[in-house]
Design a protein around this motif. Sequence first.
Motif, mmCIF file in Angstrom:
data_model
loop_
_atom_site.group_PDB
_atom_site.id
_atom_site.type_symbol
_atom_site.label_atom_id
_atom_site.label_comp_id
_atom_site.label_asym_id
_atom_site.label_seq_id
_atom_site.Cartn_x
_atom_site.Cartn_y
_atom_site.Cartn_z
ATOM 1 N N ASN A 137 -83.715 -47.587 -71.305
ATOM 2 C CA ASN A 137 -84.251 -46.610 -72.246
ATOM 3 C C ASN A 137 -84.513 -45.267 -71.565
ATOM 4 O OD1 ASN A 137 -85.381 -45.646 -74.726
ATOM 5 N ND2 ASN A 137 -87.421 -46.053 -73.924
ATOM 6 N N HIS A 138 -84.981 -45.313 -70.325
ATOM 7 C CA HIS A 138 -85.325 -44.085 -69.604
ATOM 8 C C HIS A 138 -84.089 -43.234 -69.314
ATOM 9 C CE1 HIS A 138 -87.617 -41.432 -67.000
ATOM 10 N NE2 HIS A 138 -86.702 -41.591 -66.059
ATOM 11 N N PHE A 139 -83.004 -43.892 -68.908
ATOM 12 C CA PHE A 139 -81.815 -43.147 -68.488
ATOM 13 C C PHE A 139 -80.771 -42.974 -69.593
ATOM 14 C CE2 PHE A 139 -83.415 -44.831 -64.409
ATOM 15 C CZ PHE A 139 -83.527 -43.628 -63.709
ATOM 16 N N LEU A 140 -80.801 -43.865 -70.591
ATOM 17 C CA LEU A 140 -79.751 -43.823 -71.618
ATOM 18 C C LEU A 140 -80.323 -43.692 -73.024
ATOM 19 C CD1 LEU A 140 -77.401 -46.599 -70.199
ATOM 20 C CD2 LEU A 140 -77.036 -44.133 -70.075
ATOM 21 N N HIS A 141 -81.547 -43.206 -73.139
ATOM 22 C CA HIS A 141 -82.192 -43.089 -74.449
ATOM 23 C C HIS A 141 -81.349 -42.226 -75.403
ATOM 24 C CE1 HIS A 141 -85.295 -42.916 -77.455
ATOM 25 N NE2 HIS A 141 -85.226 -41.603 -77.468
ATOM 26 N N GLY A 142 -81.032 -42.802 -76.565
ATOM 27 C CA GLY A 142 -80.279 -42.076 -77.585
ATOM 28 C C GLY A 142 -78.790 -42.018 -77.355
ATOM 29 N N LYS A 143 -78.314 -42.563 -76.231
ATOM 30 C CA LYS A 143 -76.880 -42.482 -75.922
ATOM 31 C C LYS A 143 -76.119 -43.725 -76.384
ATOM 32 C CE LYS A 143 -77.620 -39.483 -71.900
ATOM 33 N NZ LYS A 143 -77.445 -39.314 -70.434
ATOM 34 N N VAL A 144 -76.841 -44.801 -76.666
ATOM 35 C CA VAL A 144 -76.192 -46.030 -77.133
ATOM 36 C C VAL A 144 -76.899 -46.450 -78.423
ATOM 37 C CG1 VAL A 144 -75.347 -48.307 -76.441
ATOM 38 C CG2 VAL A 144 -75.916 -46.621 -74.690
ATOM 39 N N LYS A 145 -76.661 -45.687 -79.483
ATOM 40 C CA LYS A 145 -77.401 -45.896 -80.732
ATOM 41 C C LYS A 145 -77.137 -47.279 -81.332
ATOM 42 C CE LYS A 145 -78.467 -43.693 -85.140
ATOM 43 N NZ LYS A 145 -78.450 -44.959 -85.882
ATOM 44 N N TRP A 146 -75.919 -47.776 -81.153
ATOM 45 C CA TRP A 146 -75.595 -49.070 -81.750
ATOM 46 C C TRP A 146 -76.494 -50.182 -81.186
ATOM 47 C CZ3 TRP A 146 -74.222 -53.047 -78.549
ATOM 48 C CH2 TRP A 146 -73.773 -52.710 -77.271
ATOM 49 N N LEU A 147 -76.923 -50.021 -79.923
ATOM 50 C CA LEU A 147 -77.791 -51.025 -79.320
ATOM 51 C C LEU A 147 -79.159 -51.007 -79.990
ATOM 52 C CD1 LEU A 147 -77.939 -53.167 -77.072
ATOM 53 C CD2 LEU A 147 -78.917 -51.409 -75.595
ATOM 54 N N ASP A 148 -79.684 -49.809 -80.264
ATOM 55 C CA ASP A 148 -80.965 -49.704 -80.961
ATOM 56 C C ASP A 148 -80.899 -50.347 -82.333
ATOM 57 O OD1 ASP A 148 -82.019 -48.293 -78.822
ATOM 58 O OD2 ASP A 148 -81.497 -46.343 -79.667
ATOM 59 N N ASP A 149 -79.750 -50.203 -82.989
ATOM 60 C CA ASP A 149 -79.592 -50.739 -84.347
ATOM 61 C C ASP A 149 -79.466 -52.258 -84.349
ATOM 62 O OD1 ASP A 149 -79.690 -48.154 -85.296
ATOM 63 O OD2 ASP A 149 -77.513 -47.900 -85.307
ATOM 64 N N ILE A 150 -78.787 -52.791 -83.331
ATOM 65 C CA ILE A 150 -78.460 -54.220 -83.361
ATOM 66 C C ILE A 150 -79.527 -55.108 -82.726
ATOM 67 C CG2 ILE A 150 -77.195 -54.406 -81.170
ATOM 68 C CD1 ILE A 150 -75.135 -56.111 -82.636
ATOM 69 N N MET A 151 -80.315 -54.558 -81.791
ATOM 70 C CA MET A 151 -81.263 -55.401 -81.061
ATOM 71 C C MET A 151 -82.301 -56.092 -81.952
ATOM 72 S SD MET A 151 -80.452 -55.984 -78.050
ATOM 73 C CE MET A 151 -81.932 -56.943 -77.732
ATOM 74 N N PRO A 152 -82.877 -55.411 -82.966
ATOM 75 C CA PRO A 152 -83.818 -56.136 -83.837
ATOM 76 C C PRO A 152 -83.175 -57.343 -84.518
ATOM 77 C CG PRO A 152 -84.055 -53.777 -84.139
ATOM 78 C CD PRO A 152 -82.836 -53.971 -83.298
ATOM 79 N N LEU A 153 -81.923 -57.193 -84.965
ATOM 80 C CA LEU A 153 -81.227 -58.307 -85.613
ATOM 81 C C LEU A 153 -80.945 -59.425 -84.625
ATOM 82 C CD1 LEU A 153 -78.698 -56.328 -87.845
ATOM 83 C CD2 LEU A 153 -80.821 -57.452 -88.561
ATOM 84 N N VAL A 154 -80.522 -59.048 -83.412
ATOM 85 C CA VAL A 154 -80.270 -60.045 -82.367
ATOM 86 C C VAL A 154 -81.556 -60.797 -82.038
ATOM 87 C CG1 VAL A 154 -79.635 -60.359 -79.943
ATOM 88 C CG2 VAL A 154 -78.301 -58.818 -81.387
ATOM 89 N N SER A 155 -82.653 -60.062 -81.935
ATOM 90 C CA SER A 155 -83.940 -60.684 -81.612
ATOM 91 C C SER A 155 -84.364 -61.672 -82.690
ATOM 92 C CB SER A 155 -85.012 -59.605 -81.445
ATOM 93 O OG SER A 155 -84.717 -58.766 -80.353
ATOM 94 N N MET A 156 -84.247 -61.267 -83.953
ATOM 95 C CA MET A 156 -84.655 -62.148 -85.047
ATOM 96 C C MET A 156 -83.775 -63.395 -85.102
ATOM 97 S SD MET A 156 -85.879 -59.649 -88.156
ATOM 98 C CE MET A 156 -84.456 -58.573 -88.173
ATOM 99 N N ALA A 157 -82.466 -63.204 -84.942
ATOM 100 C CA ALA A 157 -81.556 -64.357 -84.944
ATOM 101 C C ALA A 157 -81.847 -65.271 -83.760
ATOM 102 C CB ALA A 157 -80.106 -63.873 -84.903
ATOM 103 N N GLY A 158 -82.125 -64.672 -82.605
ATOM 104 C CA GLY A 158 -82.431 -65.463 -81.418
ATOM 105 C C GLY A 158 -83.689 -66.290 -81.584
ATOM 106 N N ILE A 159 -84.717 -65.698 -82.177
ATOM 107 C CA ILE A 159 -85.972 -66.423 -82.383
ATOM 108 C C ILE A 159 -85.759 -67.573 -83.368
ATOM 109 C CG2 ILE A 159 -88.279 -66.231 -83.385
ATOM 110 C CD1 ILE A 159 -88.318 -63.368 -82.211
#
Length: 385
Positions: A230-252
Motif C-alpha cells: 500500500n505504501h509503495f503502490l497505493h492507487g496503482k493497482v486498483k483492481w486489487l483494491d476492488d477484488i480483495m474484499p470479495l476474495v476475503s469474504m469468499a475465503g472466510i
Amino acid sequence: MKLSFKLLLYLSLLCFLAAGVALALGYGASLLGPLITTMFVALAIGVRGTDTIFKSFAFSLWIFASVSFAMFYPQYMTSWGGYDLSNLIVPLIQLIMFGMGTQLSLQDFAGVLKKPKGVAVGLVCQYSIMPLVGISLALSFGFPAEIAAGVVLIGSCPGGVASNVMAFIGKADLALSITLTAVSTMLSPLATPFLMQLLAGQFVPIDAIGMMWSILNMIIAPIVLGLLFNHFLHGKVKWLDDIMPLVSMAGIAFIIAVITAAGRDSLVSIGLLLILAAVIHNALGYFFGYWGCRLFGMDEKSCRTIAFEVGMQNGGMASGLAQEMGKLATVGLAPAVFGPWMNISGSTLANWWRRRALAEEGELPGEEPETARAEAGTQQVSDAE
C-alpha cells in the motif's frame, strides 16, 4: 427492486416453507440439504437488491449457506481428489491478512500518538475482558477440553477488520477503530500465546513459542507485506483494491465450511450450547467494552468503537491457530460458530447506533447518502471474524 432480486426472495421463502413441510413429514437430509442451502443462497443474493437493514446481513447469509452445505455434505468440504482441504486454511488466512495490510498505512499506527488514552483503554479491554469471559464460559458450560480451549482462543485473539466496518456504520470513531485493530494485531504474537498458556493450558498443551511463530508467519508477515504494498503502490493497482474484499469474504466462507465439515459430529452434539456461548461471549464483550470506557470518562464515539473492538475478534486468526495446533475439528469449532454470530450482532448494533445518532442529529429524513456509504462499507467485512 429488480424483478430478479424479488424472484430470489420468493424462492428463499418457498424453500423455507418446503423445508418446514419436509421436516414435519419426516424427510431426511437428502431433501432438507438442498432446500436449506438454496434458501440461504437465494436470500443472500436477494437481500442485496433491497433498501432495508437486511442488506447488511448478506455476508452473514453467505456464511450460513456455506455452513449448511458443510453440515449436510461434509464429504465435499473435507477433501477433493484426496487433497485435504484443511491445508488451504493457513494460505487463505495469509491472503486475507495481506488484504487487511493493503488497507492500512503508517498513519494508522501514528493514531497511537494522537489518541493514546483510547488506544490504551482499548488494548487493556481487548486483552482482559474477552479472555476472562472465554475461560469463564468454558468452565461454566463444561465443554470438552479441546472445545473449551477453542472458546478461550477466540477470546484471546485481537479485534478483526469487521469491527472497523461496524465502527463506520455505527458512527463511531473509525480512526481509533483502525488504529486499535492494527496495534492489537501487532501485539498478538506476544499477547495471544501468553493468554492461551495461562488460561487454556489446563485444557490442552500450549506451545507458546510455536504459537508466536505461527502468528508471525500467518498474520504479521502478510500484514507487513500488504502495508508495504500500500505504501509503495497505493492507487496503482486498483483492481486489487476492488477484488480483495470479495476474495476475503469468499475465503472466510470457505474456511468456516471446512471447519464445520471437520467438526460436524461435535457440532451435532454440542452445537446449541456453543451457539449460546457465542451469544453470551459477544454480548458481554460489547457491554463491558462500552461501559468500561464510560468508567474512564471517554466520549460516546470512543465507547462505541471500543465496544466493537472488544466484542468482535479475529476469527480467521483463531481458525488458523487451531489448524496449526492440529486440532481443527475441536479447537477450531468455537471460531467457526462465533464468527458468523459476531457479524450478525455487529451489523445489528451498528445499524441501531447509526439510526440513533442520525435521529439525534435530525438527519433521518435525508439519510440516503449515509445509508449508501454504510452499505458500501459492509462490502469490506472480511473476518469471522
